[in-house]
Design an enzyme around this catalytic site. Sequence first.
Site, PDB file in Angstrom:
ATOM      1  N   GLY A 159      -9.384  26.180 -38.090  1.00  0.00           N
ATOM      2  CA  GLY A 159     -10.329  26.572 -38.861  1.00  0.00           C
ATOM      3  C   GLY A 159      -9.954  26.474 -40.453  1.00  0.00           C
ATOM      4  O   GLY A 159     -10.174  25.769 -41.258  1.00  0.00           O
ATOM      5  N   LEU A 160      -8.795  27.356 -40.664  1.00  0.00           N
ATOM      6  CA  LEU A 160      -8.500  27.279 -42.110  1.00  0.00           C
ATOM      7  C   LEU A 160      -7.913  26.027 -42.579  1.00  0.00           C
ATOM      8  O   LEU A 160      -8.255  25.460 -43.766  1.00  0.00           O
ATOM      9  CB  LEU A 160      -7.266  28.272 -42.328  1.00  0.00           C
ATOM     10  CG  LEU A 160      -7.693  29.815 -42.810  1.00  0.00           C
ATOM     11  CD1 LEU A 160      -6.526  30.842 -43.129  1.00  0.00           C
ATOM     12  CD2 LEU A 160      -8.627  29.688 -44.075  1.00  0.00           C
ATOM     13  N   ASP A 204     -12.370  34.206 -36.223  1.00  0.00           N
ATOM     14  CA  ASP A 204     -11.377  33.087 -36.269  1.00  0.00           C
ATOM     15  C   ASP A 204     -12.210  31.859 -35.417  1.00  0.00           C
ATOM     16  O   ASP A 204     -11.873  30.645 -35.996  1.00  0.00           O
ATOM     17  CB  ASP A 204     -10.030  33.419 -35.524  1.00  0.00           C
ATOM     18  CG  ASP A 204      -9.192  32.207 -35.647  1.00  0.00           C
ATOM     19  OD1 ASP A 204      -8.772  32.239 -36.762  1.00  0.00           O
ATOM     20  OD2 ASP A 204      -8.868  31.687 -34.643  1.00  0.00           O
ATOM     21  N   ASP A 206       0.852  -1.183   0.050  1.00  0.00           N
ATOM     22  CA  ASP A 206      -0.009  -0.139  -0.052  1.00  0.00           C
ATOM     23  C   ASP A 206       0.879   1.153  -0.139  1.00  0.00           C
ATOM     24  O   ASP A 206       0.491   2.417  -0.134  1.00  0.00           O
ATOM     25  CB  ASP A 206      -1.106  -0.261   1.283  1.00  0.00           C
ATOM     26  CG  ASP A 206      -2.018  -1.009   1.001  1.00  0.00           C
ATOM     27  OD1 ASP A 206      -1.918  -1.781   0.454  1.00  0.00           O
ATOM     28  OD2 ASP A 206      -3.020  -0.959   1.911  1.00  0.00           O
TER      29      ASP A 206
HETATM   30  S1  SF4 Z   1      -2.100  -6.931  -2.482  1.00  0.00           S
HETATM   31 FE1  SF4 Z   1      -3.389  -5.293  -2.546  1.00  0.00          FE
HETATM   32  S2  SF4 Z   1      -3.780  -4.924  -0.510  1.00  0.00           S
HETATM   33 FE2  SF4 Z   1      -2.215  -6.228  -0.529  1.00  0.00          FE
HETATM   34  S3  SF4 Z   1      -0.185  -4.841  -0.527  1.00  0.00           S
HETATM   35 FE3  SF4 Z   1      -0.683  -5.355  -2.569  1.00  0.00          FE
HETATM   36  S4  SF4 Z   1      -2.170  -3.496  -3.057  1.00  0.00           S
HETATM   37 FE4  SF4 Z   1      -1.945  -3.623  -0.956  1.00  0.00          FE
END
Ligand code: SF4
Lengths: 427, 536
Positions: free
Chosen positions: B421-422, B286, B36
Amino acid sequence: MTAALAPSETEAGCTETEVLRERGQREVFCGLTGIVWLHRKIQDAFFLIVGSRTCAHLMQSAAGVMIFAEPRFATAIIEERDLAGMADANEELDRVAAQVLARRPDIKTLFLVGSCPSEVIKLDLSRAAARLNQQHENVRVLNYSGSGIETTFTEGEDTCLEALVPELPAAPETETSLLVVGALADVVEDQFVRLFDQLGIGPVRFLPARRSEELPAIGAGTRYLLAQPFLGRTGAALDGRGAKRISAPFPLGAKGSEAWLKAAADVWGVDEALFETVIAAPRARAQRAMERYKDTLSGKRIFFFPDSQLEIPLARVLHEELGMQLTEVGTPYLHRGHLDCELPRLPSTVRLSEGQHVDRQLDRCRDIRPDLTVCGLGLANPLEAEGLSTKWAIELVFTPLQGFEQAGDLAELFARPLMRRDILRVG
Amino acid sequence: MKLTVWTYEGPPHVGAMRIATAMKDLHYVLHAPQGDTYADLLFTMIERRDHRPPVTYTTFQARDLGSDTAELFKDAAQDAYARFKPAAMIVGASCTAELIQDDPGGLAAALGLPCPVLPLELPSYMKKENWGAAHTFYQLVRGLNNAHAPAPGEDKVERKPGPPRCNILGATALGFRHRDDVKEITALLNRMGIEVSVAAPLGATVADVARLHEADFNVVLYPEIADEAARWLERTFKQPRTTVIPIGVGATRDFIAEVADIAGVDPAKALNDRDLRLPWWSKSVDSNYLTGKRVFVFGDATHAVAAARVAVEEMGFKLVGLGAYNREFAREVRAAAEKYGVEPLITDDYLEVEAAIEAANPELVLGSQMERHIAKRLGIGCSVISAPVHVEDFPARYAPQMGAEGANVLFDTWVHPLVMGLEEHLLGMFREDFEFSDEAGPSHLGGHRPAPQPRPQAAPQPAHAEAEPALAGAEPSQPAAAGDPVWSDDAMAELKKIPFFVRGKARRNTENYAAQNGAQTITVDTLYDAKAHFGR
Ligand code: SF4
Ligand code: SF4
């Protein structure tokens, strides 16, 4: 893990150095991240993560917001109602897997990849795989863990390949073959094929294979060479099938590539003169290519935060062939068995650390003030802001570095931040 | 379970991180596994932040599960306080820790740390990033201001003398152009004689957040983040809040009127902004070519609704689709969609958005990084108007979306991907000039039309898509159903002469026209009959 299972001829040199074992906050990816390269490597496989929104978000962030328009991976996001009852979660998984396979009839192997949430709620993915194998005839369904509670970054490749080992067909008893283990860029693989061919070594097979229908055969006559240093479990599984590891350094840098090939050549009894003829030209090219960066790198002090387990072989190249001074070399996990030819080549002054306590490690790094710090993306800019040059560790995994022809690229990756620092005049 | 390829929002704890990272002295202790920690890179890489996000992760592993993950959490919280000395701490769990139920809030409270500690309950399996950010901000605002709440029946806290004072609420780390919006709106408010007391959470300290209740009213820039907190402040301290989001000329004027009304100041000076260039840029000849350009708008509700108004009223585009990925604000999107006569699309399923864009055949997509990707694949121009963001959404230059300068920025960035445009006329006149051909794309965009990327096919490619690779990307290649009209070679050749940015539409119109009229074969005449029937 598998340290006990691996061959332990590790009594030499720096292997004696004390290793600093750290426990604390780790600043590393989980094994799911391996899917980012594995799904490109195995072209007919699909990786279905059974996880949470966090897992899906990690994949998206690590893959650099959708470099691949429709990738061969996805997440089955567990929702509140799945947590209510187990039977429900299994049915849901079957439904989602069927959805994937209907959308992608070209898929031959489906990996169910376990995550922290699926493991904590004990959702049994091996049973799910068995069930799905019955439901879908033309697809091989396997499972492995990429969770952060079980695996660190590249270990996700290890668990994936480990899951493939029981599927490998049996080779004839009498056949002697070479198996190269660990995902390599296709271009690198092709270079090695040519070299083995010129050396008369063969048949040569690769794990993982580019197509999962072409799984390499394996048997008692199989000798395997590890192309990557993070394959502890895969190695143990291959040993279990009677294959034997050829002890060698990893094919990084001119010397590492030579020694790696030589280890196989010795097993095959390749004539010294032939070996020399075959590798002389590519080795000279590699040396020339590395030479260009030697001035920039030589004498510079480098510090590695733990990331991919490639740290020790890379540190060896930088020390041995480019003259860098190693300060601390961190690795998430130190597999002494597989590093048997690497550790003795490190200087005894190096501090090896295993695991991580990121705040303490940052303190050490600030103390040392190395010329170059190899670290993850979360740490790079903050360290740059403190005046330390950094190299993103993830680039070392996503760039082809193995083999003679890539040795110059390897050196260049480390030299670039230093050269850039010298060029810029922005205050 | 939901099959997900790409997500618009991260998990709710990433929302909490956006609050913690935006602020100066708040620390977040998150019970979570090692993987994480990827979330740090969102801030250090995408936003190029020069500091680590103030987050301590416990990074428990499988072997800790059996023994004591709670102990690990306590140690991490204690160490984090000792090391970072934050003015306040928020504590909580990510998706995995939520399952092991260690109760971070209770554990942290038991530690008796010498700073306010606010527990966060962010249900990871139900809620998402924006909700997590909003709820975290609300908890913080409430936790730090509640002590000053007037007793029931009592009036508002006594106001200090001086000019009208407001807070600007909602800007976070990793927000789409939040940094510049706050600057632009602060300057606008100052011109109106209003003092900005606190802007939060971006750039605020814990002490700043604790004095939000002192201001006279709140300016809510991003309801996705600040709505919940602002409503609580309104209820508790009788602080009025703004409801208009000042994106675009009209909305900025409405915003000025709303603020002037709340603060009791004269709007005239702010309304007359000589730096506002969008109106003349849009009226000048324009810009004629912008008329009726088909645009598809998708993003977070606030930015999408605002962009729809600008697209229709201030650029003269034709809106062909409007949607948002955050259900919490679906009502606003539905209302806007009704006003502009399109079907609202409320979904966080990337594939559904892709299909809707393909079907609507727009010439320009205004969306997030996700839609940018879809547009690239379809070979359509795109401008980013909303999170999710990527590194290029944090430009070095000043580029707000709000206020006068924001309107100028919108004009420039939305027009940029279009063929000018042009150039458009020249392409129409000399379709077969080998050097000046539409396949090259807008010449100011590097001369390369993004190559349409092949999509994996669930069914084998229809034969015609293989025979005419040049066409394959310009329109969806669907398997031809039995009975569909067939293109004659002449008609197909004629179709190829139509510039790519309208070719998809021409093809679809012609096929519809042929089908409606029961034609089996599409001839050159059918093509032009359809053109006459549908108009441009
Ligand atoms: S498996 Fe999912 S929850 Fe586990 S560390 Fe990896 S991202 Fe995070
Ligand atoms: S490059 Fe072409 S489209 Fe761009 S400004 Fe010049 S003339 Fe106009």
